[in-house]
Design an enzyme around this catalytic site. Structure first.
Site, PDB file in Angstrom:
ATOM      1  N   VAL A  44      87.905   3.651  21.055  1.00 35.49           N
ATOM      2  CA  VAL A  44      88.228   2.425  20.318  1.00 35.49           C
ATOM      3  C   VAL A  44      89.501   2.587  19.490  1.00 35.49           C
ATOM      4  O   VAL A  44      90.412   1.768  19.558  1.00 35.49           O
ATOM      5  CB  VAL A  44      87.055   2.034  19.396  1.00 35.49           C
ATOM      6  CG1 VAL A  44      87.431   0.818  18.527  1.00 35.49           C
ATOM      7  CG2 VAL A  44      85.817   1.727  20.219  1.00 35.49           C
ATOM      8  N   ARG A 100      91.958  17.112  19.149  1.00 37.43           N
ATOM      9  CA  ARG A 100      92.283  15.760  19.598  1.00 37.43           C
ATOM     10  C   ARG A 100      93.689  15.371  19.132  1.00 37.43           C
ATOM     11  O   ARG A 100      94.460  14.779  19.891  1.00 37.43           O
ATOM     12  CB  ARG A 100      91.238  14.780  19.048  1.00 37.43           C
ATOM     13  CG  ARG A 100      91.492  13.303  19.358  1.00 37.43           C
ATOM     14  CD  ARG A 100      91.351  12.994  20.821  1.00 37.43           C
ATOM     15  NE  ARG A 100      91.281  11.557  21.061  1.00 37.43           N
ATOM     16  CZ  ARG A 100      91.506  10.993  22.221  1.00 37.43           C
ATOM     17  NH1 ARG A 100      91.812  11.727  23.273  1.00 37.43           N
ATOM     18  NH2 ARG A 100      91.429   9.681  22.377  1.00 37.43           N
ATOM     19  N   CYS A 127      77.219   2.073  23.477  1.00 41.63           N
ATOM     20  CA  CYS A 127      76.981   0.737  22.918  1.00 41.63           C
ATOM     21  C   CYS A 127      75.630   0.146  23.313  1.00 41.63           C
ATOM     22  O   CYS A 127      74.733   0.013  22.484  1.00 41.63           O
ATOM     23  CB  CYS A 127      78.104  -0.224  23.347  1.00 41.63           C
ATOM     24  SG  CYS A 127      79.661   0.041  22.507  1.00 41.63           S
ATOM     25  N   THR A 178      80.267  -0.473  15.174  1.00 40.13           N
ATOM     26  CA  THR A 178      79.116  -1.363  15.324  1.00 40.13           C
ATOM     27  C   THR A 178      78.005  -0.966  14.361  1.00 40.13           C
ATOM     28  O   THR A 178      77.569   0.187  14.329  1.00 40.13           O
ATOM     29  CB  THR A 178      78.582  -1.314  16.762  1.00 40.13           C
ATOM     30  OG1 THR A 178      79.657  -1.630  17.656  1.00 40.13           O
ATOM     31  CG2 THR A 178      77.453  -2.312  16.951  1.00 40.13           C
ATOM     32  N   THR A 231      78.929   5.229  15.661  1.00 38.21           N
ATOM     33  CA  THR A 231      77.680   4.893  14.957  1.00 38.21           C
ATOM     34  C   THR A 231      76.523   5.144  15.916  1.00 38.21           C
ATOM     35  O   THR A 231      76.025   4.228  16.561  1.00 38.21           O
ATOM     36  CB  THR A 231      77.682   3.429  14.475  1.00 38.21           C
ATOM     37  OG1 THR A 231      78.169   2.582  15.535  1.00 38.21           O
ATOM     38  CG2 THR A 231      78.554   3.252  13.258  1.00 38.21           C
ATOM     39  N   ARG A 264      78.849  10.047  26.937  1.00 39.65           N
ATOM     40  CA  ARG A 264      77.987   9.796  25.781  1.00 39.65           C
ATOM     41  C   ARG A 264      76.749   8.999  26.200  1.00 39.65           C
ATOM     42  O   ARG A 264      76.836   7.975  26.865  1.00 39.65           O
ATOM     43  CB  ARG A 264      78.745   9.012  24.706  1.00 39.65           C
ATOM     44  CG  ARG A 264      79.820   9.815  23.986  1.00 39.65           C
ATOM     45  CD  ARG A 264      80.598   8.954  23.019  1.00 39.65           C
ATOM     46  NE  ARG A 264      81.352   7.915  23.722  1.00 39.65           N
ATOM     47  CZ  ARG A 264      82.044   6.963  23.102  1.00 39.65           C
ATOM     48  NH1 ARG A 264      82.045   6.894  21.781  1.00 39.65           N
ATOM     49  NH2 ARG A 264      82.709   6.064  23.801  1.00 39.65           N
ATOM     50  N   ASP A 268      92.312  11.666  12.764  1.00 39.87           N
ATOM     51  CA  ASP A 268      91.045  12.141  13.310  1.00 39.87           C
ATOM     52  C   ASP A 268      90.787  13.536  12.750  1.00 39.87           C
ATOM     53  O   ASP A 268      91.725  14.326  12.598  1.00 39.87           O
ATOM     54  CB  ASP A 268      91.094  12.190  14.840  1.00 39.87           C
ATOM     55  CG  ASP A 268      89.706  12.196  15.472  1.00 39.87           C
ATOM     56  OD1 ASP A 268      89.346  11.197  16.107  1.00 39.87           O
ATOM     57  OD2 ASP A 268      88.992  13.208  15.322  1.00 39.87           O
TER      58      ASP A 268
END
Length: 424
Positions: free
Chosen positions: A16, A39, A260, A120, A85, A331, A34
């Site tokens: 995202v 990364r 998600c 979210t 999240t 994930r 980050d």
């Protein structure tokens, strides 16, 4: 209030945050932050291992820099939070990443700054969990010294058509003036336009039901598939027939994983229980979808048994491990449920997926992916993910990995009914 001259910080550079940082970095000064130093090094070298941003795209973001140093955030005046999240082992919201990000922002925020959350959450989380932490650490007063907004992410990992700028953005702010400022900010990069919600809670709720609705739609199709399998009817053929009606929704059965859809419904049900409502339909859908990995494995075992193949120590090849096709994201992949269930029958399971990162899969799931495929080796082959490579192989190549007598299970409807031994 004018935020045009303030530098933007994007907190969290995953699927995202990175596309957001790059798009804003084309037009104005942006710091991509980050805590993962590896990364940051990767991005500074101009490569994104998630494949959300192509290497050549980095060159267009001339005003974007990267850092893992918290001190560098103090030069910014707009902070956009895109941290994960997840849920815990009890399917309850795990807000720790969000809380840590908020505490960090409390250490760097200044008067007049704007903090926007994209992660979210359940309705109310921004103002009830995040903002109090920022106030406590910073000593500043909300809506007096600093302000907040919420604009939920709508990224679809691996989707090269519906990208960030082409998806309408929901926006909101902690005051009417701030709501307009947040809306103007996103409107500057999102060509599809924006929808300004009346409050932060409305924006939070809108996001949480988008994925919950999709989860439920897939759940009912999965239940249909279970019924039709018992009746000896091909589910795909039924769906194609029903789909000739203009208002029939084109969902397919399958494994519901990812960051998600398999997670967000639990955020809503958590909040519902907190306010005294016991959700029924949402949790029923979750139970069905959470059990599909086990269902696939059980159906495979039945098919192997029918072919008189010895189940104990049978060799199974699972093709695909990421949570969706042509995407490296592992994930919350439900393929691991298939693997574990097959192993519980004392089957030997090999998993092959060129899209997945071998080290990440080993770290997250303690599973060693194979990197080479051998012909005439397996008692069963499970086509679990519809990567383009697997689609191109066709029935003949897929079956070449199997022994003379084997079962080919097409979980993703890549093959026609007569080409596979069983389909979901």
């Amino acid at each position: 209030m004018d935020f045009n001259d303030k530098k933007i910080a994007i907190i969290g550079l995953g699927y995202v945050g990175l596309p957001l940082a790059v798009e804003f970095g084309i037009h104005r000064s942006v710091l991509g932050f980050d805590i993962n130093k590896g990364r940051i090094s990767e991005l500074e070298a101009g490569h994104d291992s998630t494949l959300e941003v192509e290497d050549e795209k980095f060159a267009t973001a001339t005003k974007l820099s990267f850092s893992s140093n918290e001190e560098d955030l103090k030069s910014c005046g707009i902070f956009i939070v895109t941290v994960p999240t997840p849920i815990d082992e009890n399917n309850a919201p795990d807000l720790l990443p969000l809380q840590k990000a908020s505490e960090m922002l409390g250490r760097v925020v200044s008067k007049g700054d704007l903090i926007i959350y994209e992660s979210t959450v359940y309705p109310g989380a921004t103002e009830e969990v995040c903002i109090p932490l920022i106030e406590k650490v910073s000593g500043l007063t909300f809506n007096q010294d600093f302000f907040a907004g919420y604009s939920p992410e709508r990224i679809n990992p691996g989707d090269k058509v519906n990208t960030l700028t082409k998806i309408m953005k929901i926006t909101s702010g902690s005051t009417p003036e701030i709501a307009t400022a947040v809306d103007d900010l996103y409107r500057s990069i999102v060509t599809a336009g924006t929808h300004k919600a009346s409050s932060i809670k409305v924006a939070e709720a809108a996001k949480i039901i988008e994925n919950t609705q999709r989860d439920l739609n897939i759940a009912i199709i999965n239940e249909f598939a279970k019924i039709f399998n018992k009746l000896g009817i091909d589910t795909q053929e039924v769906l194609e027939a029903a789909g000739t009606k203009w208002n029939f929704l084109p969902f397919k059965p399958g494994l519901v994983g990812g960051h998600c859809i398999s997670v967000d419904p639990y955020y809503l049900t958590y909040k519902a229980k907190e306010v005294g409502y016991q959700p029924e339909v949402i949790l029923a859908g979750r139970r069905i979808n959470d059990g599909m990995g086990q269902y696939v494995a059980t159906e495979l075992v039945k098919a192997v048994s029918k072919k008189k193949i010895h189940i104990d120590e049978a060799r199974v090849l699972v093709l695909g491990f990421t949570f969706k096709g042509d995407c490296p994201d592992v994930r919350n992949t439900k393929i691991i449920d298939i693997v574990k269930e097959l192993q519980s029958f004392n089957m030997n399971v090999d998993v092959y997926d060129d899209w997945a990162d071998v080290a990440e899969v080993k770290h997250e799931y303690d599973l060693d992916l194979i990197t080479q495929l051998n012909e005439n080796t397996y008692d069963a082959i499970v086509l679990a993910v519809d990567h383009s490579e697997f689609k191109e192989w066709g029935e003949q190549k897929l079956r070449s990995f199997g022994k003379e007598k084997h079962v080919l299970y097409d979980v993703k409807y890549v093959l026609s009914p007569e080409q596979a031994d069983i389909r979901l």
